[in-house]
Enzyme design. Structure first.
Site, PDB file in Angstrom:
ATOM      1  N   THR A 286      37.768  40.269  32.197  1.00  0.00           N
ATOM      2  CA  THR A 286      38.129  41.116  33.330  1.00  0.00           C
ATOM      3  C   THR A 286      38.979  40.325  34.313  1.00  0.00           C
ATOM      4  O   THR A 286      38.942  39.101  34.347  1.00  0.00           O
ATOM      5  CB  THR A 286      36.895  41.629  34.091  1.00  0.00           C
ATOM      6  OG1 THR A 286      36.320  40.546  34.847  1.00  0.00           O
ATOM      7  CG2 THR A 286      35.857  42.212  33.158  1.00  0.00           C
ATOM      8  N   ASP A 287      39.748  41.037  35.121  1.00  0.00           N
ATOM      9  CA  ASP A 287      40.357  40.408  36.282  1.00  0.00           C
ATOM     10  C   ASP A 287      39.249  40.110  37.290  1.00  0.00           C
ATOM     11  O   ASP A 287      38.091  40.535  37.123  1.00  0.00           O
ATOM     12  CB  ASP A 287      41.432  41.324  36.873  1.00  0.00           C
ATOM     13  CG  ASP A 287      42.497  40.556  37.653  1.00  0.00           C
ATOM     14  OD1 ASP A 287      42.251  39.388  38.011  1.00  0.00           O
ATOM     15  OD2 ASP A 287      43.561  41.131  37.921  1.00  0.00           O
TER      16      ASP A 287
END
Length: 590
Positions: A286-287
């Protein structure tokens, strides 16, 4: 096949012994150790005891650390691997070169600058130098290349961080960057899936969306990601970016206007599109999880397990380690995170670690080269020289509608430099610190060549130096002030505007309220004028009237020296704009 993940295929390409290590490691893990392998920590300290505690108490899969010197990063990475039961992934933001691995590393150039050279070898060099310096100090994973497509010049996130508005150019440059990294045994991570550059919002601060149709996405972003996947891309970073068209495509009953989710939380985008349609077998991270694009979508207690269940393998950054660990554990126990997805995620993470050969390092005292040798790899002269070479080939004469060159003291002895600003403050200014401003550097460069150079001080700046009782009255008078044109034409032979505006939601130029002063280039028909941008390549939108416009892409000394050589006619302008510097407006061509 381990937990439905084929480790014999790209990007893992593992043999039987490697796969056995993955399977045996999973079989030996407690539930707590498995949960820990879902997290990438943002290291808040490089203290030995802190690092030992993080890997032993939380069993983290890896880290992405705050920038530090090569010496400090080397020591940090030594401690991380020394104390971790399972080898650790150590990620860097090498978006522009080795300076992403350590602050004393070597910058090659931001993406748009690299692409402006119109030579893919410099993208390869950016990856290669990143790999040389990151590997030397113990890093093994790069959060790059950035493969977003700059379709909307107003986009605040990738203003200079996109290679191009052309998908083919983005793919070409990204493949070369990845090749350079992989030669040094670094895992490349394409970001930010499903693709930034369409919206003009910042997912750090709000929801953000890729609004292309499925057909248009396939021809652009899909083409880029598929090209990288087919060439062995190891990892992809999922962005907090919605994509309504593909959410609807895979889930016809879903109304994206009511319940669209960012890719980091969307099964339709990660499992169905990325894993299914595009066939990506590698690692998905994920960011950063503190961005509003994620936090506003659902409670954090739900977001953590939902992201993994949606198809992501790693969750980027604890908010609070104990709380987040508990949220992920509760999500597993409550059935939000399935056993199947938990084991798939861990399998891919361990598979990447095996691909890197981390499992073969039996002596943890020797997984790094000797420190003295490692530090010698930072800032090698032949690598440092590439930056100036890139500057020479990248600086772009976007617009030239007057006979103004060459710029010499004989033609233009008296020069006025005018700093063009955006919104003051913010993280950009803090990060820049006390570094000399581009306009001051350029003044020194011009003086050394025999020009008489002044830097314009605005009425507002002068007013701020007055006693408080005089200041307010002076500021009130700023807007009413007007000046005769002769004050410029009698005193100066040339005016150069230098725009140094930090990217962000406020990356547009902010003009002062004064009239008839050099702040705003109204005088383009009165006196020779050059407008230079040292950050955003999109300022023509706000100064369509200027007849000579140049994009430098950064304000480093070497770049400005190269600019001066071109102004003098000693070097040709070679850059080819990889984006629409005219911003889609007809009047910017005038």
């Amino acid at each position: 096949m381990v937990n439905n993940v084929d480790l014999t295929k790209k990007p893992f390409n593992l043999n039987e012994d490697d796969i056995k290590w993955v399977q045996d490691t999973i079989d030996s893990m407690s539930l707590e150790e498995k949960i820990g392998q879902l997290f990438i920590n943002m290291g808040s300290s490089k203290d030995e005891e802190y690092l030992k505690d993080m890997v032993q108490r939380y069993h983290i899969a890896g880290v992405r650390y705050n920038p530090s010197t090569a010496s400090e990063v080397y020591d940090q990475n030594y401690y991380l691997q020394k104390y971790s039961k399972v080898p650790v992934l150590i990620a860097t933001n090498t978006e522009a070169g080795g300076n992403g691995a350590c602050i004393d590393g070597t910058e090659i150039g931001v993406e748009v600058k690299i692409a402006a050279t119109n030579d893919k070898k410099y993208s390869y060099e950016m990856g290669r130098v990143s790999g040389v310096e990151a590997t030397a100090i113990g890093c093994n994973w790069a959060f790059a290349p950035i493969v977003d497509i700059m379709s909307n010049w107003r986009n605040p996130i990738i203003s200079r961080r996109s290679f191009s508005s052309d998908p083919d150019k983005v793919l070409e440059m990204s493949l070369e960057y990845m090749r350079g990294l992989q030669e040094k045994n670094i895992i490349a991570t394409a970001k930010h899936f499903p693709g930034d550059g369409i919206d003009e919002r910042d997912q750090h601060l709000s929801f953000s969306s890729n609004t292309l149709s499925t057909h248009d996405w396939d021809k652009t972003y899909g083409k880029v990601y598929k090209g990288l996947i087919d060439n062995g891309l190891g990892a992809i970073m999922a962005g907090h970016i919605q994509m309504p068209a593909y959410e609807k495509y895979f889930n016809p009953d879903k109304d994206p206007r009511e319940n669209a989710l960012p890719a980091t939380l969307s099964k339709e985008l990660i499992t169905d599109l990325l894993r299914g349609k595009l066939g990506f077998n590698g690692l998905v991270v994920t960011d950063a999880s503190h961005m509003v694009g994620m936090t506003a979508a659902m409670k954090r207690s739900l977001a953590l397990p939902t992201s993994i269940e949606a198809g992501c393998d790693l969750f980027l950054f604890f908010n609070d380690p104990d709380e987040d660990f508990g949220y992920m554990m509760d999500g597993y126990k409550n059935g939000i995170l399935s056993e199947k997805r938990l084991n798939e995620a861990i399998t891919r993470t361990l598979g990447i670690k095996a691909k890197l050969g981390l499992h073969k390092i039996n002596d943890k005292e020797k997984f790094l080269m000797p420190k003295e040798d490692a530090l010698k790899q930072i800032g090698l002269p032949e690598n440092v020289a590439i930056f100036k070479e890139v500057a020479d080939k990248a600086i772009t004469l976007v617009k030239s509608k007057e006979d103004i060159f060459p710029i010499t003291p004989e033609k233009y002895k008296r020069v006025l430099l005018v700093e063009v600003k955006g919104v003051e403050g913010g993280f950009g200014k803090v990060v820049a610190g006390k570094d000399e401003k581009a306009i001051d550097k350029f003044q020194n460069i011009m003086k050394q060549r025999g020009f008489d150079v002044s830097i314009y001080e605005s009425p507002a700046q002068k007013a701020m130096k007055l006693p408080e009782e005089e200041m307010l009255e002076a500021i009130r008078n700023v807007y009413a002030q007007k000046r005769p044109i002769s004050e410029l034409t009698d005193n100066y032979d040339l005016i150069i505007n230098i725009a140094n505006v930090n990217p962000g939601t406020d990356q547009r130029i902010v003009w002062p309220a004064s009239k008839g002063t050099p702040d705003i280039p109204f005088y383009i028909n009165e006196i020779p004028t050059i407008f230079v941008s040292v950050q955003s390549p999109y300022h023509l939108a706000d100064v369509p009237q200027v007849k000579t416009y140049i994009n430098c892409y950064d304000g480093k000394k070497e770049t400005l020296e190269s600019l001066m050589e071109k102004l003098e006619g000693k070097s040709q302008f070679k850059g080819v704009s990889p984006v629409d510097a005219y911003c889609g407006f007809d009047d910017t061509f005038i």
